[in-house]
Motif scaffolding. Structure first.
Motif: not given
Ligand SMILES: Cc1ncc(COP(=O)(O)O)c(C=O)c1O
Length: 361
Positions: A71, A73-74, A224-226, A229
């Motif tokens: 994704d 976001s990743e 990992d997306r978090e 971020r």
């Protein structure tokens, strides 16, 4: 008087020996043939408007995410893997934290860790440059916040298995574990997406090697997306320039070029390893686009070999100053024609008395 931070004042200077590189470039593990012609066409089509505008990273990140099947976001596009390393150190390291590397390895890990004022723990590689997960795990402490592993490793060309990397990541849940896959295209195995098994894993890829775009400075960091971020917060929104962003989709679209290039490099690597063996020179079987060879027992031996190759128009890299690499040189493998030139020069140098010594002879 203005003074840089203590950590910066004591930082070792990394001076890649780039000046005046004349000859066949087998010294920096770059692509030696040049990028896909689609990239060059795109470059020629860019106009003033393109340069006047601030670069927009997100649309190209969507293309890369699609290609990597993650994704958007990743992942984060970066100014080469070098910036990805820097961003991870900025995001996760505080003064006094510990960071682990397995030496010998890529020089920039050490610089970024030290610049962050963290404590560098260098785990020596085991015999035959074999990767030992046990040694890394034994060095993990409650203060470990960053672990960097190049896979395949530079300058040895050796690899760690996916299981070993996962075991390390699970043993250090409070550390960012970077799996630097700068040479992925020549190896074919990846930890991409393994952050679903351990969310502290990050994977970096570069367009500087197989793709032939080292001058554009393009890398990808995925995780990992978090976590991503957080990493994105410390990155400039304009870290990748507009020219690089315009070219990247073209480079990705020409996978036929990459497969052809990689195929030829792997053939050259096999030919080089056979030639080294035939000449009694010790080397470490490599999974990347280069081979580390022990041409003597000291730095002057390696320097003499580098100079003899340079006189024959071939640049190779003296790695003697790296941990456990006394008398070693690293030789990049290019496509067939460059392999021919390399092997011709190597054969001549091996016939010169006293140049290649101490190895298996
Ligand atoms: C293991 C490794 N990581 C990263 C890099 C640098 O990559 P980039 O050009 O994308 O900054 C290199 C270059 O030699 C490398 O060997």
């Amino acid at each position: 008087m203005l003074r840089p931070r203590e950590a910066v004042r004591t930082l070792p200077v990394y001076h890649p020996p780039l000046a005046g590189r004349k000859g066949l470039r087998l010294d920096f593990n770059e692509n030696t043939a040049g990028c896909s012609s689609r990239v060059l066409e795109k470059l020629r089509s860019l106009d003033a408007e393109h340069l006047a505008k601030y670069p927009e990273r997100e649309p190209v990140e969507a293309v890369v995410a699609d290609f990597l099947r993650v994704d958007a976001s990743e992942l984060l596009l970066t100014n080469g893997v070098d910036e990805a390393i820097h961003l991870l150190c900025e995001t996760y390291l505080q003064p006094g934290d510990e960071a682990l590397i397995v030496v010998p390895t890529y020089s920039m890990y050490r610089i970024d860790v030290m610049a962050a004022d963290a404590q560098l723990i260098s785990v020596p590689v085991s015999g035959g440059f074999r990767f030992s997960a046990e040694s890394v795990i034994a060095a993990i402490s409650t203060r470990t916040r960053f672990i960097a592993i190049a896979n395949p490793n530079n300058p040895t060309g050796t690899v760690a298995s996916g299981d070993q990397l996962l075991q390390i990541a699970r043993s250090a849940p409070e550390a960012a574990v970077l799996v630097d896959e700068a040479y992925f295209e020549f190896y074919g195995e990846t930890m991409l997406k393994e952050w679903r098994l351990s969310s502290n894993i990050f994977v970096a890829r570069t367009f500087s090697k197989a793709y032939g775009l080292a001058g554009l400075r393009l890398g990808v960091l995925a995780g990992d997306r978090e976590q991503m971020r957080a990493v994105r917060r410390v990155s400039s929104p304009y870290n990748v320039n507009a020219i690089a962003l315009a070219c990247l989709p073209e480079a990705l679209a020409d996978q036929a070029y990459i497969s052809r290039y990689v195929d030829e490099v792997l053939q050259t690597r096999a030919r080089l390893e056979s030639a080294l063996e035939a000449n009694g020179i010790q080397f470490w079987p490599s999974r990347a686009n280069f081979v580390l060879a022990k041409v003597g027992s000291s730095k002057p031996d390696a320097a003499r070999f580098v100079e003899e190759m340079r006189r024959r128009g071939i640049l190779v890299r003296d790695r003697s100053s790296d941990y456990a690499c006394e008398g070693c040189v690293r030789i990049t493998c290019g496509p067939r024609e460059h392999g021919d030139r390399l092997l011709a020069a190597l054969s001549e140098v091996c016939k010169e008395p006293g140049i290649v010594q101490g190895a298996l002879r």
